[in-house]
Design an enzyme around this catalytic site. Structure first.
Site, PDB file in Angstrom:
ATOM      1  N   ASP A 154       0.829  -1.210   0.000  1.00 58.17           N
ATOM      2  CA  ASP A 154       0.000   0.000   0.000  1.00 58.17           C
ATOM      3  C   ASP A 154       0.866   1.265   0.000  1.00 58.17           C
ATOM      4  O   ASP A 154       1.668   1.476   0.922  1.00 58.17           O
ATOM      5  CB  ASP A 154      -0.907  -0.063   1.248  1.00 58.17           C
ATOM      6  CG  ASP A 154      -2.050   0.928   1.178  1.00 58.17           C
ATOM      7  OD1 ASP A 154      -2.076   1.754   0.251  1.00 58.17           O
ATOM      8  OD2 ASP A 154      -2.914   0.864   2.069  1.00 58.17           O
ATOM      9  N   ASP A 212     -10.624   4.339  -1.410  1.00 58.50           N
ATOM     10  CA  ASP A 212     -11.232   3.347  -0.507  1.00 58.50           C
ATOM     11  C   ASP A 212     -12.751   3.263  -0.650  1.00 58.50           C
ATOM     12  O   ASP A 212     -13.441   4.277  -0.764  1.00 58.50           O
ATOM     13  CB  ASP A 212     -10.909   3.687   0.953  1.00 58.50           C
ATOM     14  CG  ASP A 212      -9.439   3.419   1.277  1.00 58.50           C
ATOM     15  OD1 ASP A 212      -8.641   3.222   0.334  1.00 58.50           O
ATOM     16  OD2 ASP A 212      -9.105   3.416   2.466  1.00 58.50           O
TER      17      ASP A 212
HETATM   18  C1  GLA Z   1      -5.480   2.470   2.748  1.00 59.53           C
HETATM   19  C2  GLA Z   1      -6.022   1.334   1.893  1.00 59.53           C
HETATM   20  C3  GLA Z   1      -7.071   0.560   2.685  1.00 59.53           C
HETATM   21  C4  GLA Z   1      -6.442   0.029   3.964  1.00 59.53           C
HETATM   22  C5  GLA Z   1      -5.848   1.158   4.776  1.00 59.53           C
HETATM   23  C6  GLA Z   1      -5.039   0.656   5.962  1.00 59.53           C
HETATM   24  O1  GLA Z   1      -6.457   3.432   3.032  1.00 59.53           O
HETATM   25  O2  GLA Z   1      -6.577   1.834   0.709  1.00 59.53           O
HETATM   26  O3  GLA Z   1      -7.566  -0.507   1.898  1.00 59.53           O
HETATM   27  O4  GLA Z   1      -5.459  -0.916   3.638  1.00 59.53           O
HETATM   28  O5  GLA Z   1      -4.970   1.956   3.976  1.00 59.53           O
HETATM   29  O6  GLA Z   1      -4.432   1.680   6.696  1.00 59.53           O
END
Ligand code: GLA
Length: 387
Positions: A154, A212
């Site tokens: 990520d 998200d």
């Molecule tokens: C980002 C990702 C989410 C999750 C969070 C965790 O926002 O897009 O899917 O993994 O980080 O902190």
């Protein structure tokens, strides 16, 4: 004057070489993990940073006891917030919520499931825990030693231009590959910089195409219906990822969750349940595991569906299946029940075809040139059309 033809020839050669390399990598993915979109569970949407080893164990227990495993869900993925500090040699340690990662991995594997984990190419993860920057090979070895089968990587605190970003993701891919363990590599950088165009070439098995998701119809619909046009970038071993499922988290209606599931399956999207599996209603379980619906997602042809017709809030989406039939979603994004029509010429079938309702598990008979259904507000009628 003499430079011009030479530089064109060189450019052509570079183009041919890079296409050959690209084809080679895509071919490598054709044999690697994730030949169909990954299915499983991820801790983030329900547990966020509160996730513990006990939550992960009970998710694994529930996948088996509920029948989700038999329906195809195999990954049990820990998202952010498992990390502790690095030791004196720089080896990453889990935090106190995950006292023994190898023990957890053995537990999950003992159930015939696979374990996933999460990190970042930056110094910190999105929730502020240790990232992998400068420790890529070390972390990949640690993960392989624990028996990890899936890594979500990520972006979070990573800083750098596009080539730096591509290099950072490739670095982790190469580190994972060096361990010799097959580990699904999930890129998460929210769909920036046309990741779908370069994700396959650096060994990504899937890449987030969006920001998200959250447990609301508007957000889910915005992300899911927004995937139209990306279909040519997906295929066996390399998938577009419009984020994890919210089914069962409680803030959408049954019709809205059916839309979520139908759309993700038509999109050949990864199916990572994001609810508390230990407290699932029969309705949630039925939505996640309808075998005829899951089969669309897992179809071996690996085609991502796309929109073929749209009229106001009404949309028709089609996915070509391995047996030559078409999965068709008739969606109503409006606020009241409406008739939605799929024209056979739009979905690419001949004049007469048989239609099966996949949620109702019922043959509807033979139809000529079109199929119309009453579709509830925010709902879907999902059918299989056989020429
Ligand atoms: C980002 C990702 C989410 C999750 C969070 C965790 O926002 O897009 O899917 O993994 O980080 O902190």
């Amino acid at each position: 004057m003499i430079h011009k033809p030479v530089s064109i020839a060189v450019r052509f050669l570079l183009f041919v070489v890079s296409m050959a390399l690209f084809a080679g990598l895509v071919n490598a993915q054709d044999k690697g993990p994730a030949q169909t979109p990954p299915m499983g569970w991820n801790s983030w949407n329900h547990f966020a940073c509160k996730v513990t080893e006990a939550d992960v164990r009970s998710a694994a227990d529930a996948i088996v006891s509920s029948g989700m495993k038999s329906a195809g869900y195999v990954f049990v993925n820990i998202d952010d917030c498992w990390q502790g500090k690095r030791d004196a040699q720089g080896v990453i340690r889990p935090n106190e919520k995950f006292p023994d990662m190898k023990r957890l991995s053995d537990y999950v594997h003992g159930k015939g499931l696979k374990l996933g984990i999460y990190s970042s190419p930056g110094p910190k993860t999105c929730a502020g825990y240790e990232g992998s920057l400068g420790h890529e090979e070390q972390d990949a070895e640690t993960y392989a030693g624990w028996g990890i089968d899936y890594l979500k990587y990520d972006y979070c605190s990573f800083k750098g231009d596009v080539p730096a970003q591509i290099a950072a993701y490739k670095k982790m891919h190469d580190a994972l590959e060096k361990t010799g363990r097959p580990i699904v590599f999930s890129l998460c950088q929210y769909g920036m910089d046309r990741v779908w165009a370069w994700g396959p070439s650096i060994g990504g098995n899937l890449w987030r195409t969006t920001g998200d998701i959250n447990d609301s119809y508007d957000r889910m619909a915005y992300l899911g219906f927004g995937q139209n046009g990306l279909e040519r970038f997906a295929g066996p071993g390399h998938w577009n990822d419009p984020d994890m499922l919210e089914i069962g988290n409680g803030k959408m209606t049954k019709d809205e969750y059916r839309t979520h599931m139908s759309l993700w399956c038509l999109l050949a999207a990864p199916l990572l349940a994001g609810n508390d599996l230990s407290k699932m209603t029969p309705e949630t379980l039925a939505t996640l595991t309808n075998p005829e619906v899951v089969a669309l997602d897992q179809d071996t042809r690996g085609v991502q569906g796309h929109r073929v017709a749209q009229e106001g809030q009404l949309e028709v989406w089609v996915k070509l299946l391995a047996d030559g039939s078409k999965a068709v979603g008739l969606f109503n994004r409006g606020e009241s029940t409406m008739p939605v029509t799929a024209l056979f010429r739009d979905i690419g079938v001949g004049d007469t075809a048989s239609v099966r309702d996949l949620w109702e598990k019922r043959e509807l008979g033979s139809f000529k040139s079109r199929f119309t259904a009453q579709v509830p507000s925010h709902g879907v009628v999902l059918i299989k059309v056989k020429p």
